[in-house]
Scaffold this active site. Structure first.
Site, PDB file in Angstrom:
ATOM      1  N   ASP A  20      10.085  -3.635  13.812  1.00 26.58           N
ATOM      2  CA  ASP A  20       9.513  -2.607  12.954  1.00 26.58           C
ATOM      3  C   ASP A  20       9.617  -1.073  13.404  1.00 26.58           C
ATOM      4  OD1 ASP A  20       8.116  -1.795  10.612  1.00 26.58           O
ATOM      5  OD2 ASP A  20       6.130  -1.818  11.698  1.00 26.58           O
ATOM      6  N   HIS A  37      17.889   2.584  10.684  1.00 25.30           N
ATOM      7  CA  HIS A  37      18.437   0.999  10.365  1.00 25.30           C
ATOM      8  C   HIS A  37      19.668   1.036  11.225  1.00 25.30           C
ATOM      9  CE1 HIS A  37      15.308   0.194   7.782  1.00 25.30           C
ATOM     10  NE2 HIS A  37      15.898   0.946   6.901  1.00 25.30           N
ATOM     11  N   LEU A 131      21.893 -19.250  24.068  1.00 26.02           N
ATOM     12  CA  LEU A 131      20.922 -18.815  23.299  1.00 26.02           C
ATOM     13  C   LEU A 131      20.966 -19.523  21.759  1.00 26.02           C
ATOM     14  CD1 LEU A 131      18.326 -16.736  23.103  1.00 26.02           C
ATOM     15  CD2 LEU A 131      20.013 -14.766  22.411  1.00 26.02           C
TER      16      LEU A 131
END
Length: 244
Positions: A20, A37, A131
């Site tokens: 966020d 962004h 991962l």
């Protein structure tokens, strides 16, 4: 270090992050929200690279919520372009790092070319054993639960499932995250202290960490500190600690 982490049962094996604050980060610096962004994508690369060395086995990143579709059209378009760019630019490195990718969310709402890129990335990395990276794009926790409930209801109506015998495990398996352990730790950046429709079922017993830094300022060093702090928490899952 990796050996020590593997022997530590209190480490966060599955970490979920609500990324966020990109827009606020940019506005505070006099930039357009979209600049935040772009910077946020760079931060994703750093955290993904750091996660395996910190003992993280699954990393779920909240990238675009179902509610984000209500943002201005130009901002949504920039985000879609960034998702395309990330996949095209990073898929080779992700594959080389032995990372497996699985996207979560209502991908049918996304542009078709982006859907194809997502599928190609999943297929290319499907055999990797390191991962597990789960970007949540066009994702909403409530809609995910509703989708799973409808699936189970349809199976019951078709006679292939006894509705009285449906278990929590059945519901969990029907979610986007089916087959993946629930998150141990959920991190939210930017100083906000809410869950925002993220992993509502899966995070029932997760630990939470809320940090003031916006996502573009969240570093691998801070990530490591949060994981170390998590290791010291006493997770009882509703039980009472044994008397000493």
């Amino acid at each position: 270090m990796a050996g020590e982490l593997a022997e530590n049962p209190s480490r966060a094996r599955h970490v979920a992050i609500i990324m966020d604050g990109n827009g606020r980060w940019a506005v505070r610096r006099g930039f357009a929200r979209t600049a935040g962004h772009h910077r946020g994508v760079e931060r994703v690369r750093e955290i993904v690279q750091a996660a395996p060395g910190l003992g993280v086995e699954t990393l779920t990143l909240y990238a675009f919520s179902t509610e984000n579709w209500h943002r201005p059209g130009y901002e949504v378009a920039v985000l879609m372009a960034l998702f395309r760019r990330y996949i095209l630019r990073e898929v080779g490195e992700i594959d080389a790092q032995n990372v497996r990718v699985r996207f979560l969310g209502e991908r049918e709402r996304l542009p078709r070319d982006l859907q194809r890129l997502m599928t190609q990335m999943e297929e290319r990395t499907a055999g990797n054993t390191g991962l597990l990276l789960q970007p949540a794009i066009s994702y909403g926790g409530r809609s995910e639960i509703l989708r799973a409930a409808r699936q189970l209801a349809a199976e019951a109506a078709a006679g292939s499932r006894d509705p009285a015998a449906i278990t929590e495990e059945d519901m969990a398996a029907a979610l986007y995250t089916g087959g993946t352990a629930d998150p141990d730790l959920v991190i939210r950046t930017s100083g906000e202290t809410r869950i925002s429709n993220f992993l509502l079922w899966q995070a029932a017993y997760a630990e939470f960490a809320f940090v003031e830094e916006c996502w573009p300022d969240f570093t691998a060093e801070q990530f490591a500190r949060l994981l170390a702090e998590f290791a010291g928490r006493d997770r009882r899952f509703g039980r009472v600690a044994a008397a000493t």
